[in-house]
Write a protein that holds these residues in place. Sequence first.
Motif, PDB file in Angstrom:
ATOM      1  N   PHE A  15       0.799  -0.889   0.131  1.00  0.00           N
ATOM      2  CA  PHE A  15       0.020  -0.124  -0.085  1.00  0.00           C
ATOM      3  C   PHE A  15       1.026   1.314   0.040  1.00  0.00           C
ATOM      4  N   VAL A  16       0.916   1.995  -1.190  1.00  0.00           N
ATOM      5  CA  VAL A  16       1.729   3.031  -1.392  1.00  0.00           C
ATOM      6  C   VAL A  16       0.831   4.483  -1.006  1.00  0.00           C
ATOM      7  N   SER A  17       1.424   5.316   0.062  1.00  0.00           N
ATOM      8  CA  SER A  17       0.624   6.442   0.172  1.00  0.00           C
ATOM      9  C   SER A  17       1.267   7.537  -0.690  1.00  0.00           C
ATOM     10  N   PHE A  25       1.153   5.991   5.966  1.00  0.00           N
ATOM     11  CA  PHE A  25       0.088   5.227   5.650  1.00  0.00           C
ATOM     12  C   PHE A  25      -0.845   4.963   6.959  1.00  0.00           C
ATOM     13  N   LEU A  26      -2.003   5.278   6.898  1.00  0.00           N
ATOM     14  CA  LEU A  26      -3.025   5.230   7.854  1.00  0.00           C
ATOM     15  C   LEU A  26      -3.644   4.145   8.223  1.00  0.00           C
ATOM     16  N   PHE A  65      11.080  11.803   7.937  1.00  0.00           N
ATOM     17  CA  PHE A  65      11.996  13.041   7.375  1.00  0.00           C
ATOM     18  C   PHE A  65      11.630  13.031   5.754  1.00  0.00           C
ATOM     19  N   ALA A  66      11.471  11.860   5.302  1.00  0.00           N
ATOM     20  CA  ALA A  66      10.963  11.823   3.882  1.00  0.00           C
ATOM     21  C   ALA A  66       9.679  12.727   3.587  1.00  0.00           C
ATOM     22  N   ARG A  67       8.789  12.620   4.642  1.00  0.00           N
ATOM     23  CA  ARG A  67       7.651  13.384   4.590  1.00  0.00           C
ATOM     24  C   ARG A  67       7.926  15.016   4.606  1.00  0.00           C
ATOM     25  N   ASN A 110       6.984   8.008  -1.744  1.00  0.00           N
ATOM     26  CA  ASN A 110       6.898   6.897  -0.745  1.00  0.00           C
ATOM     27  C   ASN A 110       7.155   5.957  -1.671  1.00  0.00           C
ATOM     28  N   ASP A 111       7.472   5.901  -3.018  1.00  0.00           N
ATOM     29  CA  ASP A 111       7.470   4.726  -3.953  1.00  0.00           C
ATOM     30  C   ASP A 111       8.774   4.370  -4.404  1.00  0.00           C
TER      31      ASP A 111
END
Lengths: 305, 266
Positions: free
Chosen positions: A37-39, A45-46, A169-171, A177-178
């Motif tokens: 599941f990629v957000s 991811f929730l 940190f990526a966020r 996210n892929d």
Amino acid sequence: MIAIGLEGSANKLGVGIISHPPNGGPAQILANIRHTFVSPPGEGFLPKDTAKHHREWVVPLVKQALKEAGVCIRDIDCVCYTKGPGMGAPLQSVAVAARMLALLWGKDIVGVNHCVGHIEMGREITGAQNPVVLYVSGGNTQVIAYAEQRYRIFGEALDIAVGNCLDRFARTLGISNDPAPGYNIEQLAKKGKHLLDLPYAVKGMDCSFSGILASIDLLAASLQPPNPQRLDPDTGEPITTADLCFSLQETVFAMLVEITERAMAHVGSSQVLIVGGVGCNERLQDMMALMARDRGGSVYATDER
Amino acid sequence: MSLQPQQNLPSLLLQENSQSQSSSTPHPALPTLPPTFTTQNPPTLLTQGAEALIYKTTYLTPHLPAALKHRPPKPYRHPTLDARLTRHRILSEARILTKCRREGVRVPAVYFVDWEQGWMLMEWIGGGSVRDALAAFLTKREVGEESVRGLMGRVGRAVGRLHVAGVVHGDLTTSNLMLQPTTASSPLDGQVVLIDFGLGAVSVQDEDKAVDLYVLERAFISTHPKAEGLFQEVLRSYEESYKGAKVVLRRLEDVRMRGRKRSMVG
């Protein structure tokens, strides 16, 4: 014995079929498929969306795994699933699916501890005998060693997991996210070369990452326009996002290697096994190999992307 | 080594190091010492932990023995980070040792510190560790119960004095308590000296002090199973040693109950 295993403790749903030969030889992997599941970038991811993803995909994945393995339901001896620890909602969805299959097919059901699953899988693949295990993923950061018939936790993260620190940190940077946020940080870090001062939080065999995340988030914010460009004091070159990723990796991985080394000195082992998602990071594997070499040992890394 | 699942500690770390080191696979070349020490009379290696190596050498004259603690560079760390950490740790340990000495806590004196090269020369503490003394007592029982109670009292007072000074050890095990013989009549006589402040810190928090006691308790139970009752004696003299001790001992109850913070049941 043939076992089918379902794992969905985070955003990946995996279905595997393994055959254990009766003579105790190495296990054979008949099928090993997954769906992630990629957000979208900038988001994590929730639990509820992840659980929904798993519910949608579990049946197609099981069907495909059976087909790939070339086995029919009659051949399967038991259904295994990840019992925890992990994210509640996705774990529950997969547990329900596993229970359903077990009842439907009339097979035994076996719950597996997530951490022990990682370790045993790593030992099976690498052939490591009695390693100190560094288990690093989005949800867990632990140094584990086997002592007196039990896996024992020697050290762990006191707040957030190392993978969580990297993902968040990526966020902050808003990068993709892929296939995984950590992977994209790793690629960026390869271009970085200036080491920025970050907190270094090791306490005995435990460590902490939330302060480092807060600190690098502040640094990232200070690089955004309209702030003036920051220059490296030694070279006079501008500090880039790549330098931030590089500094973050160098700091947190040095902490992980340090606590692993301390556990190795404690139990007198010279083998290290790295498991979990962050264990895919090549820089972490290299650092660990340098440390193990100095102790006359070796490092085993497992997880594929 | 008996570690319980909830065992949470920075520690018990170096406790059995010397043994585990010797039993492990043949060791690769040791890190090179700074040039100061590689000429005549090379120091003899005593023990190797995860972070540092301890050698025996001399200071100023060939007759004054000294302990050398060397923190070799770690090749896996970025050189800038490595230099920063080594400098910080060597200096922090030296500062804690001098602070303890100033406050009258018996610790090795610092002779010389080179934070760039990562080494520190300290006073040589003769005698053995409390760990060995206790182990010998428990197997042979050569001396009376009185004498071991006396030792436990001195251990408790030494830890108490350390905490009065506002310093926590961070790795308080019986291997890090030395027994320096005075004009000893019994093998359990002598002055208790605290060593290895590599994980030490200046702290006024009861929590940190309670964790120190918890680590010491775990070390007692795991290495001297028969000595469990003796630890009460340590706590008793600790309680008498300073005013704030009661609060710390209450906190110790919490620390014991808590163990590891996170549930890993699944």
